[in-house]
Enzyme design. Sequence first.
Site, PDB file in Angstrom:
ATOM      1  N   ILE A 256       0.918  -1.154   0.119  1.00 44.83           N
ATOM      2  CA  ILE A 256       0.065  -0.033  -0.058  1.00 44.83           C
ATOM      3  C   ILE A 256       0.928   1.213   0.084  1.00 44.83           C
ATOM      4  CG2 ILE A 256      -1.879   1.467   1.275  1.00 44.83           C
ATOM      5  CD1 ILE A 256      -2.680  -1.245   2.537  1.00 44.83           C
ATOM      6  N   PHE A 257       0.682   2.223  -1.012  1.00 39.15           N
ATOM      7  CA  PHE A 257       1.513   3.391  -1.075  1.00 39.15           C
ATOM      8  C   PHE A 257       0.853   4.463  -0.355  1.00 39.15           C
ATOM      9  CE2 PHE A 257       2.733   6.929  -3.496  1.00 39.15           C
ATOM     10  CZ  PHE A 257       4.161   7.343  -3.321  1.00 39.15           C
ATOM     11  N   GLY A 258       1.414   5.051   0.360  1.00 39.33           N
ATOM     12  CA  GLY A 258       1.152   6.252   1.116  1.00 39.33           C
ATOM     13  C   GLY A 258       1.988   7.415   0.737  1.00 39.33           C
ATOM     14  N   TYR A 259       1.234   8.696   0.550  1.00 41.93           N
ATOM     15  CA  TYR A 259       1.929   9.890  -0.104  1.00 41.93           C
ATOM     16  C   TYR A 259       1.614  11.165   0.743  1.00 41.93           C
ATOM     17  CZ  TYR A 259      -2.392  10.284  -2.652  1.00 41.93           C
ATOM     18  OH  TYR A 259      -3.648  10.402  -2.971  1.00 41.93           O
ATOM     19  N   GLY A 260       0.632  10.974   1.642  1.00 42.69           N
ATOM     20  CA  GLY A 260       0.333  12.105   2.506  1.00 42.69           C
ATOM     21  C   GLY A 260       0.396  11.732   3.914  1.00 42.69           C
TER      22      GLY A 260
ATOM     23  N   GLU B 107      -9.727   6.529   4.006  1.00 45.24           N
ATOM     24  CA  GLU B 107      -9.506   7.312   2.954  1.00 45.24           C
ATOM     25  C   GLU B 107     -10.835   7.266   1.758  1.00 45.24           C
ATOM     26  OE1 GLU B 107      -6.823   8.405   2.542  1.00 45.24           O
ATOM     27  OE2 GLU B 107      -5.562   7.575   4.350  1.00 45.24           O
TER      28      GLU B 107
END
Length: 222
Positions: A35-39, A115
């Site tokens: 799972i990619f998180g950017y915030g 989300e």
Amino acid sequence: MKQESAAQNTPPPSPSPAPSAQYPGEDGDPPALWIFGYGSLVWRPDFAYSDSRVGFVRGYSRRFWQGDTFHRGSDKMPGRVVTLLEDHEGCTWGVAYQVQGEQVSEALKYLNVREAVLGGYDTKEVTFYPQDAPDQPLKALAYVATPQNPGYLGPAPEEAIATQILACRGFSGHNLEYLLRLADFMQLCGPQAQDEHLEAIVDAVGNMLPCFCPTEQALALV
């Protein structure tokens, strides 16, 4: 954030994507998932995971274009949080988390509320390049807010975004904290991890607050 040379700002060349990082689990468990998180996920995932890696995805730029009426704002004063904008030249840094076994369903259940239900985000598969092994890319799930969701705010001048961030607070804290923690994460990634949009908003906040300094001391104030 200090600007570096173009050579330093350019991530390693893109290799050919490797097969999906998902694989069958044991004893009937669901496949493993990245799972990619950017915030806010880069500093507060709030779900159990087996591994995490700092790295980047290509073809996307991070923008403070999504409105938030729960975590960092309210119905009357929506906060500004980030989403991914498709951009052929873009590169967005973040953290990928590996979940496996029972972690998969628990993480997805939690993130669906955080989300999707509360944030207005949809899911999208992206190719993630780990900072320590960019020649071994992984397939990852990312949560992206599109213009079709009711909370989408879209583009605005950096000064207007900064003003909105300074004014808003939600159940997860002040919108300024969100901005500062994201800026701190980018500094930890090194000089190659540039985000001109984020830097411009941090600079705009600094111009509005004469004594402002994006450090841990500033975080303690929000």
